[in-house]
Design a protein around this motif. Structure first.
Motif, PDB file in Angstrom:
ATOM      1  N   THR A 180      -5.536  18.808   0.150  1.00 21.23           N
ATOM      2  CA  THR A 180      -6.466  18.806  -0.982  1.00 21.23           C
ATOM      3  C   THR A 180      -6.242  17.589  -1.869  1.00 21.23           C
ATOM      4  O   THR A 180      -7.203  16.951  -2.330  1.00 21.23           O
ATOM      5  N   LEU A 181      -4.994  17.238  -2.116  1.00 20.68           N
ATOM      6  CA  LEU A 181      -4.704  16.052  -2.927  1.00 20.68           C
ATOM      7  C   LEU A 181      -5.207  14.781  -2.255  1.00 20.68           C
ATOM      8  O   LEU A 181      -5.786  13.899  -2.912  1.00 20.68           O
ATOM      9  N   VAL A 182      -5.019  14.690  -0.952  1.00 18.90           N
ATOM     10  CA  VAL A 182      -5.457  13.493  -0.234  1.00 18.90           C
ATOM     11  C   VAL A 182      -6.974  13.377  -0.255  1.00 18.90           C
ATOM     12  O   VAL A 182      -7.527  12.299  -0.549  1.00 18.90           O
ATOM     13  N   TRP A 183      -7.676  14.460   0.036  1.00 19.55           N
ATOM     14  CA  TRP A 183      -9.139  14.413   0.020  1.00 19.55           C
ATOM     15  C   TRP A 183      -9.663  14.087  -1.380  1.00 19.55           C
ATOM     16  O   TRP A 183     -10.645  13.342  -1.530  1.00 19.55           O
ATOM     17  N   THR A 184      -9.008  14.626  -2.397  1.00 17.32           N
ATOM     18  CA  THR A 184      -9.467  14.365  -3.771  1.00 17.32           C
ATOM     19  C   THR A 184      -9.313  12.896  -4.118  1.00 17.32           C
ATOM     20  O   THR A 184     -10.241  12.267  -4.656  1.00 17.32           O
TER      21      THR A 184
ATOM     22  N   LEU B 185      -4.062   8.045   4.202  1.00 23.86           N
ATOM     23  CA  LEU B 185      -4.650   7.455   2.997  1.00 23.86           C
ATOM     24  C   LEU B 185      -3.668   6.462   2.377  1.00 23.86           C
ATOM     25  O   LEU B 185      -2.670   6.857   1.776  1.00 23.86           O
ATOM     26  N   PHE B 186      -3.970   5.181   2.538  1.00 22.84           N
ATOM     27  CA  PHE B 186      -3.177   4.116   1.917  1.00 22.84           C
ATOM     28  C   PHE B 186      -3.984   3.527   0.764  1.00 22.84           C
ATOM     29  O   PHE B 186      -5.128   3.110   0.949  1.00 22.84           O
TER      30      PHE B 186
ATOM     31  N   ASP C  46     -12.812   5.350   5.913  1.00 17.27           N
ATOM     32  CA  ASP C  46     -12.948   6.408   6.924  1.00 17.27           C
ATOM     33  C   ASP C  46     -12.698   7.780   6.299  1.00 17.27           C
ATOM     34  O   ASP C  46     -11.644   8.015   5.714  1.00 17.27           O
ATOM     35  N   MET C  47     -13.668   8.699   6.428  1.00 17.35           N
ATOM     36  CA  MET C  47     -13.518  10.065   5.918  1.00 17.35           C
ATOM     37  C   MET C  47     -13.556  11.083   7.061  1.00 17.35           C
ATOM     38  O   MET C  47     -13.874  12.254   6.849  1.00 17.35           O
ATOM     39  N   GLU C  48     -13.194  10.654   8.254  1.00 17.44           N
ATOM     40  CA  GLU C  48     -13.222  11.564   9.406  1.00 17.44           C
ATOM     41  C   GLU C  48     -12.139  12.625   9.276  1.00 17.44           C
ATOM     42  O   GLU C  48     -11.040  12.371   8.777  1.00 17.44           O
TER      43      GLU C  48
ATOM     44  N   PRO D 260       0.826  -1.213   0.000  1.00 15.89           N
ATOM     45  CA  PRO D 260       0.000   0.000   0.000  1.00 15.89           C
ATOM     46  C   PRO D 260       0.862   1.266   0.000  1.00 15.89           C
ATOM     47  O   PRO D 260       1.888   1.337   0.681  1.00 15.89           O
ATOM     48  N   ILE D 261       0.414   2.245  -0.775  1.00  9.43           N
ATOM     49  CA  ILE D 261       1.128   3.514  -0.901  1.00  9.43           C
ATOM     50  C   ILE D 261       0.525   4.519   0.076  1.00  9.43           C
ATOM     51  O   ILE D 261      -0.684   4.748   0.068  1.00  9.43           O
TER      52      ILE D 261
END
Length: 502
Positions: free
Chosen positions: A311-315, A492-493, A477-479, A171-172
């Motif tokens: 922003t990149l992670v949420w996207t 975020l993996f 999980d989006m907490e 996982p990245i």
């Protein structure tokens, strides 16, 4: 005996002070009760502090606004506070009273990390702020200057992609990689080189210091709402943590400035931002001193790294939860870039759906959901209400961007909502203001967006993405994590598979 007497003296003094403060607040409330916007009932001394969730204050404020309206008044300790939660109210205020609403509140952490308010984001509105902001916009964040760092962005994105390509069997961690990407680009742009460990398999001490500074700036203390309790910061570790982190960052900045001033330093092929700031410092007509230079650098790092990474992670998190949206975005990128080794910035203007994806991510996940707090500089009237000078102003950008009056299915990730829509995030459309609005809007938007779009397009072009084995979308999980920047609480993996064009 001496310690008992001292303790008794502290208790008596504190109690007396609290009582006098309570009387003063009650008198002020009675005088203004009929003129202030609506708000919930207040406790003595604490006011409405007990109604805020420390981890997600924007959520607490949105719930309160649902009951008391989009223009709401709170008493947070001794701090009178106005909360704006609708596009209509924001439009009315900032079209007519932007100047009055351009002040900044002062906190201990803000004062320290801004070099006594010698920066842009936290400095009070006035001649100094206007002068420094003009320098930054004209010299540091101009379109020409941002364009000149195109090669840096491309090289760092390629290095990130290479690291991912070498790690396909596990996982990245995109949370870590995107933060390193942002930090590396900002370090190279600011200093001409990466920090002491800018490799994608490590994290530098400077990165850690920035993370600590951002956490300290985003963490409210009781003294921010009850200033007379500031002495607590000497005993609860807050002052010590701020002083230690600031001292280490300040030493880092000093070393970089001295390195750039060293006459033995080879002339760089491209000047970096410290070169530009020092040249302005040498200019007889400019008044940019070393504190102001370091204040600007602090702004660039604090605002320019965390926000782009978040922003990149949420996207990517939203895309993994919405596979059809990801496929459409990938098909667009791969159709436009087809035949090339990698995405280039010249391709971005053709990626219209990807731009809608970014816009939708910023709508649902604004980097700073309450923006940077403001403060009124004069008394003013908003409709039937009178707003006192010195009132703290919180703009709930998350509540505005999810207002069902303006957005259909507001909590669903639907980039298509921007088809045939002129709504943008540059501060002209009050329904979507993740970078703020008016004079105090974030000036770094031209720096952030090319980085976000290039990195996102590259991730989608080069790899296919899926959840790690055993994880389901339903369990994803989006907490949100607490802090000045709204990060995803869990890292975020994702699993990556190299894409080969045919």
């Amino acid at each position: 005996m001496t310690s008992q007497f001292f303790l008794m003296l502290v208790v008596i003094t504190s109690t007396s002070f609290v009582f006098m403060l309570f009387i003063k607040l009650q008198e002020k409330t009675r005088v203004r009760a009929k003129r202030l916007p609506p708000g919930p009932w207040k406790l003595p001394v604490l006011g409405n502090l007990h109604q805020l969730n420390g981890d997600s204050p924007h959520v607490s404020l949105q719930h309160l606004s649902n009951d008391y309206g989009p223009l709401m008044f709170l008493q947070l300790g001794s701090v009178p506070t106005l909360v704006i939660s609708s596009a209509d109210v924001a439009r009315e205020i900032f079209r007519t009273h932007d100047l009055i609403f351009s002040g900044r509140p002062r906190s201990y952490a803000a004062k320290k990390f801004s070099y006594n308010f010698n920066n842009i984001s936290l400095a009070p509105y006035g001649e100094h702020w206007r002068a420094v902001r003009k320098i930054v916009i004209m010299e540091i964040l101009s379109s020409k200057r941002v364009q000149s760092f195109q090669a840096v962005r491309y090289e760092e994105v390629m290095l990130m992609l290479q690291f991912i390509a070498q790690s396909l069997t596990k996982p990245i961690d995109l949370s870590r990689l995107t933060l390193l990407l942002s930090n590396n680009i900002v370090c190279r742009v600011a200093f001409g080189q990466k920090s002491d460990s800018g490799e994608y398999n490590g994290r530098s001490r400077f990165d850690e210091l920035l993370h600590q500074a951002q956490a300290l700036l985003g963490k409210s203390s009781m003294a921010d709402f009850l200033p007379w309790m500031g002495w607590l910061n000497m005993f609860n570790g807050v002052k010590a943590s701020i002083e230690k982190t600031f001292r280490e960052i300040d030493n880092f900045f000093d070393e970089e400035i001295q390195h750039h001033l060293d006459p033995r330093r080879p002339k760089p092929e491209h000047e970096d931002l410290v070169d530009v700031l020092l040249q302005i410092h040498r200019d007889a007509d400019a008044t940019l001193n070393f504190k102001q230079i370091k204040g600007v650098l602090m702004d660039i790092f604090v605002a320019g790294t965390d926000t782009s990474s978040a922003t990149l992670v949420w996207t990517m998190a939203e895309l993994i939860r919405n596979p059809s949206v990801m496929r459409r975005a990938q098909n667009e990128v791969r159709g436009v870039v087809k035949g090339k080794e990698a995405v280039e910035e010249s391709d971005l203007s053709e990626l219209m759906y990807l731009k809608m994806v970014v816009k939708e991510a910023l709508r649902l996940h604004p980097p700073a959901p309450l923006l940077v707090p403001r403060e009124t500089t004069e008394d003013c009237r908003i409709g039937e209400y009178e707003i006192p000078s010195g009132t703290r102003v919180l703009i709930n950008a998350k509540a505005i961007a999810t207002d069902p009056e303006y957005w259909e299915h507001p909590f669903e990730f639907r980039p298509e909502r921007f088809l045939n829509s002129s709504i943008d995030f540059k501060g002209q459309n009050y329904e979507l203001i993740p970078f703020g609005v008016g004079r105090r809007a974030c000036p770094g938007i031209n720096f952030a967006i090319p980085l976000i779009e290039l990195a996102l397009a590259s991730l989608l072009y080069s790899f296919d993405w899926e959840l790690p084995p055993g994880m389901r979308i339903e369990d994803f999980d989006m907490e949100e994590a607490p802090g000045i920047t709204m990060h995803k609480k869990t890292l975020l993996f994702l699993m990556a598979t190299a894409y080969t064009s045919t």
